[in-house]
Design a protein around this motif. Structure first.
Motif, PDB file in Angstrom:
ATOM      1  N   GLU A  48     -47.434 -14.355  42.761  1.00  0.00           N
ATOM      2  CA  GLU A  48     -46.116 -13.734  42.783  1.00  0.00           C
ATOM      3  C   GLU A  48     -46.236 -12.248  42.466  1.00  0.00           C
ATOM      4  N   GLY A  49     -45.123 -11.537  42.616  1.00  0.00           N
ATOM      5  CA  GLY A  49     -45.090 -10.117  42.274  1.00  0.00           C
ATOM      6  C   GLY A  49     -45.963  -9.283  43.170  1.00  0.00           C
ATOM      7  N   PRO A  50     -46.647  -8.277  42.592  1.00  0.00           N
ATOM      8  CA  PRO A  50     -47.436  -7.343  43.400  1.00  0.00           C
ATOM      9  C   PRO A  50     -48.656  -7.974  44.052  1.00  0.00           C
ATOM     10  N   ASN A  51     -49.025  -9.165  43.604  1.00  0.00           N
ATOM     11  CA  ASN A  51     -50.203  -9.835  44.161  1.00  0.00           C
ATOM     12  C   ASN A  51     -49.872 -10.767  45.323  1.00  0.00           C
ATOM     13  N   ARG A  52     -48.626 -10.714  45.785  1.00  0.00           N
ATOM     14  CA  ARG A  52     -48.274 -11.558  46.928  1.00  0.00           C
ATOM     15  C   ARG A  52     -49.105 -11.178  48.147  1.00  0.00           C
ATOM     16  N   PRO A  53     -49.399 -12.141  49.029  1.00  0.00           N
ATOM     17  CA  PRO A  53     -50.254 -11.861  50.187  1.00  0.00           C
ATOM     18  C   PRO A  53     -49.531 -11.087  51.277  1.00  0.00           C
ATOM     19  N   THR A  54     -50.332 -10.480  52.150  1.00  0.00           N
ATOM     20  CA  THR A  54     -49.817  -9.761  53.308  1.00  0.00           C
ATOM     21  C   THR A  54     -50.128 -10.547  54.568  1.00  0.00           C
ATOM     22  N   LEU A  55     -49.305 -10.355  55.593  1.00  0.00           N
ATOM     23  CA  LEU A  55     -49.381 -11.165  56.805  1.00  0.00           C
ATOM     24  C   LEU A  55     -49.310 -10.277  58.033  1.00  0.00           C
ATOM     25  N   LEU A  56     -50.191 -10.557  59.001  1.00  0.00           N
ATOM     26  CA  LEU A  56     -50.097  -9.960  60.330  1.00  0.00           C
ATOM     27  C   LEU A  56     -49.766 -11.055  61.327  1.00  0.00           C
ATOM     28  N   ILE A  57     -48.661 -10.884  62.055  1.00  0.00           N
ATOM     29  CA  ILE A  57     -48.294 -11.802  63.126  1.00  0.00           C
ATOM     30  C   ILE A  57     -48.657 -11.134  64.443  1.00  0.00           C
ATOM     31  N   GLY A  58     -49.493 -11.783  65.218  1.00  0.00           N
ATOM     32  CA  GLY A  58     -49.902 -11.252  66.511  1.00  0.00           C
ATOM     33  C   GLY A  58     -49.072 -11.853  67.623  1.00  0.00           C
ATOM     34  N   GLY A  59     -48.189 -11.056  68.200  1.00  0.00           N
ATOM     35  CA  GLY A  59     -47.280 -11.508  69.248  1.00  0.00           C
ATOM     36  C   GLY A  59     -45.904 -11.780  68.679  1.00  0.00           C
ATOM     37  N   LEU A  60     -44.915 -10.989  69.119  1.00  0.00           N
ATOM     38  CA  LEU A  60     -43.548 -11.188  68.635  1.00  0.00           C
ATOM     39  C   LEU A  60     -42.889 -12.379  69.315  1.00  0.00           C
ATOM     40  N   GLY A  61     -43.154 -12.554  70.625  1.00  0.00           N
ATOM     41  CA  GLY A  61     -42.594 -13.685  71.349  1.00  0.00           C
ATOM     42  C   GLY A  61     -41.080 -13.728  71.257  1.00  0.00           C
ATOM     43  N   VAL A  62     -40.527 -14.914  71.013  1.00  0.00           N
ATOM     44  CA  VAL A  62     -39.081 -15.030  70.831  1.00  0.00           C
ATOM     45  C   VAL A  62     -38.687 -14.849  69.367  1.00  0.00           C
ATOM     46  N   GLY A  63     -39.668 -14.660  68.487  1.00  0.00           N
ATOM     47  CA  GLY A  63     -39.374 -14.272  67.116  1.00  0.00           C
ATOM     48  C   GLY A  63     -39.366 -15.374  66.081  1.00  0.00           C
ATOM     49  N   PHE A  64     -39.693 -16.622  66.468  1.00  0.00           N
ATOM     50  CA  PHE A  64     -39.615 -17.716  65.499  1.00  0.00           C
ATOM     51  C   PHE A  64     -40.554 -17.498  64.308  1.00  0.00           C
ATOM     52  N   SER A  65     -41.793 -17.081  64.568  1.00  0.00           N
ATOM     53  CA  SER A  65     -42.747 -16.893  63.464  1.00  0.00           C
ATOM     54  C   SER A  65     -42.281 -15.790  62.526  1.00  0.00           C
TER      55      SER A  65
END
Length: 213
Positions: A48-65
Motif C-alpha cells: 500500500e501507499g508509495p510502494n504500490r505497483p506500477t502497470l503498463l497496459i499494451g493496447g487500449l482496445g475498447v478500454g476494458f483493461s
C-alpha cells in the motif's frame, strides 16, 4: 475500423476482428491475473501507499483493461500504450469516450501514444506489471511487425522493462505451448497459462511469467 452492431462496438484491423464491447471478461482477467501474481504469497495483498505497483497496459482496445485497472486502488501509476491514431481519437472524443472517459481522467493514468514494441525496446522506464493485448495472440498477429513482441528479442525487452519480481501477462485467443517454452527460454519463471471460458470454441487464455531478477 470501428463498427457498431446494435449497442456493441467492434474494432476491426486489416479485416480481422480484434475485440468488442459485449463482454470484457478476458480483458479484466488480464489485469486481475497480473495483480494476483504480484501479491506476496505470504501476505494478504499488494503493498500500500508509495510502494504500490506500477502497470503498463499494451493496447487500449475498447478500454476494458484500463477501466478495470483504474477502478482498483492498488496501482500507483497506470500507463497505456496505443499506437493507432484512430483508437486514441475514439476514446478521447469519439464513441468510446463514454466507456473510458473517467479512467483516462484518473491522475494515475497516462496515455502513451506510441508503438508498444518500440516503447519496450527503447524506453528506460520499468514497471511492476506488463499487461499486453495487441493481437489475437502470439500465433495470430494483427500486423507482421507485431511478431517481434513474441520473439526472443521481444521477450527480452519485456523483461528489461520489468522490475525484479515483476509480472508479464499476455492475452491470447488460444493457448500456445510453444510460446510458454519461449517465455521460459527468455528467462521468465513461474510460467503458466490461465484459461478464460467462452461460450463456444477454444478458451481465451492469459500467458503469465515472472521476471526473477
Amino acid at each position: 475500423m470501428l463498427r457498431r452492431r446494435g449497442e456493441v462496438y467492434e474494432i476491426i484491423a486489416n479485416g480481422c476482428f480484434l475485440m468488442d464491447t459485449s463482454d470484457g471478461r478476458s480483458e479484466r482477467l488480464l489485469v486481475d491475473a497480473a495483480r494476483t501474481a504480484l501479491a506476496d504469497p505470504e501476505g494478504p495483498d499488494l503493498p500500500e501507499g508509495p510502494n504500490r505497483p506500477t502497470l503498463l497496459i499494451g493496447g487500449l482496445g475498447v478500454g476494458f483493461s484500463l477501466v478495470h485497472a483504474a477502478a482498483q486502488p492498488d496501482w500507483a501509476a497506470i500507463t497505456v500504450a496505443e499506437r493507432e491514431d484512430a483508437i486514441v481519437d475514439w476514446h478521447r472524443s469519439g464513441p468510446l469516450a463514454a466507456l473510458t472517459g473517467d479512467a483516462l481522467a484518473d491522475p494515475r493514468v497516462s496515455l502513451l501514444h506510441n508503438d508498444l514494441v518500440a516503447h519496450l525496446q527503447h524506453s528506460s522506464e520499468r514497471y511492476d506489471a506488463l499487461c499486453l493485448d495487441i493481437d489475437n495472440g502470439p500465433d495470430w498477429t494483427v500486423t507482421e511487425d507485431n511478431r517481434g513482441l513474441y520473439s526472443p528479442a521481444g521477450l527480452a525487452a519485456c523483461r528489461a522493462r520489468l522490475t525484479p519480481g515483476g509480472v508479464l501477462a499476455i492475452w491470447s485467443a488460444q493457448p500456445s505451448e510453444a510460446f510458454e517454452e519461449a517465455m521460459r527460454n527468455a528467462g521468465f519463471s513461474s510460467v503458466r497459462t490461465e484459461e478464460v471460458p467462452v461460450a463456444r470454441g477454444v478458451p481465451d487464455v492469459i500467458h503469465l511469467g515472472r521476471n526473477p531478477s
